[in-house]
Design a protein around this motif. Structure first.
Motif, PDB file in Angstrom:
ATOM      1  N   LEU A  69      -9.123  12.743  -2.110  1.00 39.31           N
ATOM      2  CA  LEU A  69      -9.285  11.426  -1.478  1.00 39.31           C
ATOM      3  C   LEU A  69     -10.740  11.176  -1.091  1.00 39.31           C
ATOM      4  CD1 LEU A  69      -6.102  11.423   0.797  1.00 39.31           C
ATOM      5  CD2 LEU A  69      -6.485   9.984  -1.212  1.00 39.31           C
ATOM      6  N   MET A  70     -11.429  12.216  -0.608  1.00 37.84           N
ATOM      7  CA  MET A  70     -12.843  12.079  -0.259  1.00 37.84           C
ATOM      8  C   MET A  70     -13.662  11.680  -1.476  1.00 37.84           C
ATOM      9  SD  MET A  70     -13.756  15.115   2.452  1.00 37.84           S
ATOM     10  CE  MET A  70     -13.161  16.442   1.422  1.00 37.84           C
ATOM     11  N   THR A  71     -13.353  12.319  -2.605  1.00 36.43           N
ATOM     12  CA  THR A  71     -14.075  12.015  -3.843  1.00 36.43           C
ATOM     13  C   THR A  71     -13.837  10.569  -4.270  1.00 36.43           C
ATOM     14  OG1 THR A  71     -13.855  14.322  -4.544  1.00 36.43           O
ATOM     15  CG2 THR A  71     -14.444  12.717  -6.235  1.00 36.43           C
ATOM     16  N   LEU A  72     -12.584  10.115  -4.153  1.00 36.15           N
ATOM     17  CA  LEU A  72     -12.241   8.749  -4.541  1.00 36.15           C
ATOM     18  C   LEU A  72     -12.974   7.730  -3.679  1.00 36.15           C
ATOM     19  CD1 LEU A  72      -8.388   9.064  -5.182  1.00 36.15           C
ATOM     20  CD2 LEU A  72     -10.193   8.842  -6.889  1.00 36.15           C
ATOM     21  N   VAL A  73     -13.047   7.984  -2.361  1.00 37.38           N
ATOM     22  CA  VAL A  73     -13.761   7.069  -1.462  1.00 37.38           C
ATOM     23  C   VAL A  73     -15.250   7.071  -1.786  1.00 37.38           C
ATOM     24  CG1 VAL A  73     -14.450   6.662   0.945  1.00 37.38           C
ATOM     25  CG2 VAL A  73     -12.083   7.203   0.414  1.00 37.38           C
ATOM     26  N   SER A 112     -19.565   0.605  -7.060  1.00 38.67           N
ATOM     27  CA  SER A 112     -18.315   1.363  -6.996  1.00 38.67           C
ATOM     28  C   SER A 112     -17.569   1.210  -8.310  1.00 38.67           C
ATOM     29  CB  SER A 112     -17.441   0.857  -5.842  1.00 38.67           C
ATOM     30  OG  SER A 112     -17.050  -0.488  -6.085  1.00 38.67           O
ATOM     31  N   MET A 113     -16.676   2.142  -8.578  1.00 37.14           N
ATOM     32  CA  MET A 113     -15.866   2.073  -9.801  1.00 37.14           C
ATOM     33  C   MET A 113     -14.888   0.904  -9.738  1.00 37.14           C
ATOM     34  SD  MET A 113     -15.098   6.063 -10.717  1.00 37.14           S
ATOM     35  CE  MET A 113     -14.251   5.584 -12.227  1.00 37.14           C
ATOM     36  N   ASP A 114     -14.367   0.610  -8.531  1.00 37.53           N
ATOM     37  CA  ASP A 114     -13.448  -0.519  -8.408  1.00 37.53           C
ATOM     38  C   ASP A 114     -14.116  -1.823  -8.811  1.00 37.53           C
ATOM     39  OD1 ASP A 114     -11.332   0.995  -7.549  1.00 37.53           O
ATOM     40  OD2 ASP A 114     -11.693   0.658  -5.416  1.00 37.53           O
ATOM     41  N   GLU A 115     -15.381  -2.003  -8.419  1.00 38.34           N
ATOM     42  CA  GLU A 115     -16.096  -3.229  -8.768  1.00 38.34           C
ATOM     43  C   GLU A 115     -16.424  -3.268 -10.249  1.00 38.34           C
ATOM     44  OE1 GLU A 115     -17.622  -6.951  -7.878  1.00 38.34           O
ATOM     45  OE2 GLU A 115     -16.511  -5.569  -6.562  1.00 38.34           O
ATOM     46  N   GLN A 116     -16.795  -2.119 -10.800  1.00 34.58           N
ATOM     47  CA  GLN A 116     -17.141  -2.072 -12.214  1.00 34.58           C
ATOM     48  C   GLN A 116     -15.942  -2.322 -13.105  1.00 34.58           C
ATOM     49  OE1 GLN A 116     -20.331  -1.943 -13.305  1.00 34.58           O
ATOM     50  NE2 GLN A 116     -20.819  -1.999 -11.106  1.00 34.58           N
ATOM     51  N   LYS A 163     -10.009   3.288  -6.305  1.00 38.76           N
ATOM     52  CA  LYS A 163      -8.805   3.140  -5.471  1.00 38.76           C
ATOM     53  C   LYS A 163      -9.221   3.258  -3.993  1.00 38.76           C
ATOM     54  CE  LYS A 163      -6.131   3.246  -9.175  1.00 38.76           C
ATOM     55  NZ  LYS A 163      -5.436   2.056  -9.687  1.00 38.76           N
ATOM     56  N   THR A 164     -10.311   2.596  -3.643  1.00 39.00           N
ATOM     57  CA  THR A 164     -11.005   2.849  -2.380  1.00 39.00           C
ATOM     58  C   THR A 164     -10.168   2.503  -1.162  1.00 39.00           C
ATOM     59  OG1 THR A 164     -12.994   2.182  -3.586  1.00 39.00           O
ATOM     60  CG2 THR A 164     -13.211   2.550  -1.233  1.00 39.00           C
ATOM     61  N   LYS A 165      -9.587   1.311  -1.159  1.00 42.69           N
ATOM     62  CA  LYS A 165      -8.854   0.876   0.035  1.00 42.69           C
ATOM     63  C   LYS A 165      -7.655   1.772   0.312  1.00 42.69           C
ATOM     64  CE  LYS A 165     -10.278  -3.968  -0.199  1.00 42.69           C
ATOM     65  NZ  LYS A 165      -9.851  -5.378  -0.264  1.00 42.69           N
ATOM     66  N   LEU A 166      -6.913   2.130  -0.723  1.00 46.32           N
ATOM     67  CA  LEU A 166      -5.748   2.997  -0.557  1.00 46.32           C
ATOM     68  C   LEU A 166      -6.183   4.388  -0.084  1.00 46.32           C
ATOM     69  CD1 LEU A 166      -2.754   3.638  -0.843  1.00 46.32           C
ATOM     70  CD2 LEU A 166      -3.166   4.143  -3.267  1.00 46.32           C
ATOM     71  N   SER A 167      -7.231   4.939  -0.710  1.00 50.90           N
ATOM     72  CA  SER A 167      -7.701   6.279  -0.347  1.00 50.90           C
ATOM     73  C   SER A 167      -8.216   6.306   1.088  1.00 50.90           C
ATOM     74  CB  SER A 167      -8.814   6.724  -1.307  1.00 50.90           C
ATOM     75  OG  SER A 167      -8.362   6.734  -2.640  1.00 50.90           O
ATOM     76  N   ALA A 168      -8.989   5.277   1.475  1.00 53.55           N
ATOM     77  CA  ALA A 168      -9.530   5.221   2.834  1.00 53.55           C
ATOM     78  C   ALA A 168      -8.408   5.066   3.858  1.00 53.55           C
ATOM     79  CB  ALA A 168     -10.522   4.070   2.951  1.00 53.55           C
ATOM     80  N   GLN A 216       2.914   4.887 -11.220  1.00 49.04           N
ATOM     81  CA  GLN A 216       3.723   3.893 -10.511  1.00 49.04           C
ATOM     82  C   GLN A 216       3.644   4.095  -8.996  1.00 49.04           C
ATOM     83  OE1 GLN A 216       7.468   4.711 -12.501  1.00 49.04           O
ATOM     84  NE2 GLN A 216       7.364   2.753 -13.613  1.00 49.04           N
ATOM     85  N   LEU A 217       3.584   5.367  -8.579  1.00 52.70           N
ATOM     86  CA  LEU A 217       3.483   5.677  -7.157  1.00 52.70           C
ATOM     87  C   LEU A 217       2.169   5.149  -6.583  1.00 52.70           C
ATOM     88  CD1 LEU A 217       4.835   7.154  -4.767  1.00 52.70           C
ATOM     89  CD2 LEU A 217       3.566   9.212  -5.452  1.00 52.70           C
ATOM     90  N   VAL A 218       1.078   5.345  -7.329  1.00 56.71           N
ATOM     91  CA  VAL A 218      -0.234   4.853  -6.887  1.00 56.71           C
ATOM     92  C   VAL A 218      -0.235   3.329  -6.831  1.00 56.71           C
ATOM     93  CG1 VAL A 218      -2.683   4.677  -7.495  1.00 56.71           C
ATOM     94  CG2 VAL A 218      -1.493   6.871  -7.707  1.00 56.71           C
ATOM     95  N   SER A 219       0.361   2.703  -7.856  1.00 55.70           N
ATOM     96  CA  SER A 219       0.437   1.242  -7.889  1.00 55.70           C
ATOM     97  C   SER A 219       1.236   0.706  -6.710  1.00 55.70           C
ATOM     98  CB  SER A 219       1.077   0.793  -9.206  1.00 55.70           C
ATOM     99  OG  SER A 219       1.184  -0.608  -9.257  1.00 55.70           O
ATOM    100  N   LYS A 220       2.330   1.382  -6.382  1.00 55.95           N
ATOM    101  CA  LYS A 220       3.143   0.982  -5.238  1.00 55.95           C
ATOM    102  C   LYS A 220       2.342   1.137  -3.943  1.00 55.95           C
ATOM    103  CE  LYS A 220       6.993  -0.110  -3.088  1.00 55.95           C
ATOM    104  NZ  LYS A 220       7.568  -1.479  -3.168  1.00 55.95           N
TER     105      LYS A 220
END
Length: 270
Positions: A192-196, A262-266, A201-206, A5-9
């Motif tokens: 966060l580096m790994t996620l980017v 990217s995983m977000d696109e997939q 969750k690219t936009k949030l991590s960046a 929920q925190l990530v979604s927020k």
């Protein structure tokens, strides 16, 4: 509130910020990304003799080639940066800036200094994201007819490579420390580096990395607190503007998204 929920927020907040700043963010990202080239171009003007003498002393190239080096770096950074900010002949001017990065990497022997080499590669990653943005803006020759699946478009691979190279800046800043707080921050940064890099969750991590990097930059690279004329001020100034350029690259990731590879696109296809 659990972690999901925190990530979604957080994603909702990031999307809201992006919607409100979508017309301004790309301009801020470009200006930040090009700031190190602009600053270095002016440095060449104000330190002309020092730069010329340095080239002559290190490479024994003589006064003529020393002056030529300064001229190339002066005009080869300020003019392309101006054109890119004005959105004119973007690709050609980006290639010039790539050439300047390569030239300085060898001229200043950065290739033998791993920390500075990673920063230069991260800077190239930011330029690749600018190149991806220019591809995004260019009009298709066959309007209305999809010529290639978006995930296979070269723009997506520029974005992927750019994201991975940007991460090298954070790797160059990592300091292994046994203090609990420092270890926790390092683990968060690594996550966060790994996620980017993988585009999840690219936009949030960046966006979070932007905030972290800006805090680090203003805290550690406060060159304005050092008296003018001291060499340490120049080192901090160099680090400040290089770090600001990486912030610009991360802002470009936020503005453009992760791209097709990217995983977000997939996830959209699942």
């Amino acid at each position: 509130m659990d972690f999901k929920q925190l990530v979604s927020k957080g994603e909702d907040v990031a999307d809201q910020v992006l919607r409100q700043s979508k017309h301004v963010l790309p301009h801020v990202a470009r200006l930040c990304l090009l700031s190190t080239f602009i600053e270095d171009g002016f440095r060449m003007w104000f330190q002309w003799d020092e730069q010329k003498d340095y080239m002559d002393s290190v490479w024994s190239c003589g006064s003529f080639l020393g002056h030529l080096f300064v001229i190339i770096n002066l005009f080869g950074q300020l003019i392309p940066s101006g054109f890119i900010i004005a959105r004119k002949y973007i690709e050609y001017n980006l290639y010039v800036l790539f050439g300047i990065v390569v030239l300085q990497t060898f001229a200043y022997s950065i290739i033998y200094e791993l920390r500075f080499l990673m920063r230069n590669l991260a800077l190239c990653g930011g330029l690749l994201l600018l190149l991806a943005e220019s591809k995004h803006e260019s009009k298709s020759l066959f309007a209305g007819i999809p010529s290639m699946e978006s995930s296979l478009h070269p723009k997506s691979y520029f974005q992927l490579t750019g994201r991975i190279l940007l991460i090298l800046m954070f790797i160059s800043l990592l300091h292994f420390d046994l203090q609990i707080v420092r270890m926790f921050v390092m683990i968060v940064e690594a996550a966060l580096m790994t996620l980017v890099a993988v585009g999840y969750k690219t936009k949030l991590s960046a966006m979070i990395l932007c905030v972290l990097l800006m805090c680090i930059n203003f805290y550690f690279n406060n060159f304005w607190s050092i008296p003018v004329g001291r060499m340490y001020r120049d080192f901090l100034k160099y680090d400040f503007f290089q770090t600001l350029s990486i912030v610009g690259g991360l802002l470009m990731v936020v503005a453009l998204g992760p791209g097709g590879v990217s995983m977000d696109e997939q996830k959209k296809k699942w």
